[in-house]
Design an enzyme around this catalytic site. Structure first.
Site, short mmCIF file in Angstrom:
data_model
loop_
_atom_site.label_atom_id
_atom_site.label_comp_id
_atom_site.label_asym_id
_atom_site.label_seq_id
_atom_site.Cartn_x
_atom_site.Cartn_y
_atom_site.Cartn_z
N PRO A 65 16.51 -3.60 -2.97
CA PRO A 65 15.33 -2.88 -3.44
C PRO A 65 14.67 -3.66 -4.57
O PRO A 65 15.34 -4.29 -5.38
CB PRO A 65 15.89 -1.54 -3.92
CG PRO A 65 17.34 -1.76 -4.13
CD PRO A 65 17.75 -2.89 -3.25
N HIS A 66 13.34 -3.64 -4.60
CA HIS A 66 12.62 -4.38 -5.63
C HIS A 66 11.29 -3.70 -5.91
O HIS A 66 10.75 -3.02 -5.06
CB HIS A 66 12.41 -5.84 -5.21
CG HIS A 66 11.78 -5.98 -3.86
ND1 HIS A 66 12.48 -5.84 -2.69
CD2 HIS A 66 10.52 -6.23 -3.49
CE1 HIS A 66 11.68 -6.02 -1.66
NE2 HIS A 66 10.47 -6.25 -2.12
N ALA A 67 10.83 -3.91 -7.13
CA ALA A 67 9.58 -3.26 -7.53
C ALA A 67 9.00 -3.98 -8.74
O ALA A 67 9.72 -4.61 -9.51
CB ALA A 67 9.84 -1.80 -7.88
#
Length: 154
Positions: A65-67
């Site tokens: 997950p990345h943001a």
């Protein structure tokens, strides 16, 4: 760029259980807040927004997950090894037990992509994943993740 510049030792954890993907993301955001001073609520919202575009479970029990987060000053990571795999909606439909979350400044541009590529290469290494799954000590997990893997051109 190398993983030791992205991942602090205190951002590596062994989690006994996460009841849902959203709860996992809450814990990742809390860890980012504790380790890097990021706004936990904003980090959670950014992870959920990114995940709504498509699942970040890449297969083989791994999620990335990345943001992009407004208050991030640099690209930062949080790594969790889950003792009990979590249904994640991964591309191979397998539950996830290794989670490497990446938080980047909104203006990070190519640095975010380079970091994501580095993490992806590291997590595709079967020997690395085997060592991660065989250890319960966060310090050992940090060492496994950061030992001598310099970045290559993306």
């Amino acid at each position: 760029m190398n993983l030791s510049s992205i991942l602090k030792p205190d951002a590596v954890k062994v989690i006994s259980e996460a009841s849902s993907k959203k709860r996992l993301f809450q814990r990742l955001a809390e860890a980012a807040e504790a380790s890097y001073g990021l706004d936990g609520d904003a980090a959670l919202e950014a992870l959920l927004d990114r995940e709504s575009l498509g699942p970040t479970g890449v297969g083989s029990g791994i999620a990335l997950p990345h943001a992009r987060v407004t208050d991030a000053k640099a690209v930062r990571g949080v790594f969790f090894r889950l003792e009990r795999p979590l249904e994640f909606g991964a591309v191979d439909r397998q539950p996830v037990d290794l989670v490497f979350a990446l938080f980047a400044p909104e203006s990070s541009g190519v640095d975010h992509l380079k970091a994501l590529a580095l993490i992806s290469r590291t997590m595709r290494d079967a020997a690395v994943c085997e060592k991660l799954r065989a250890n319960d000590n966060p310090a050992t997990l940090h060492t496994v993740l950061t030992e001598g893997r310099p970045s290559q051109a993306a």
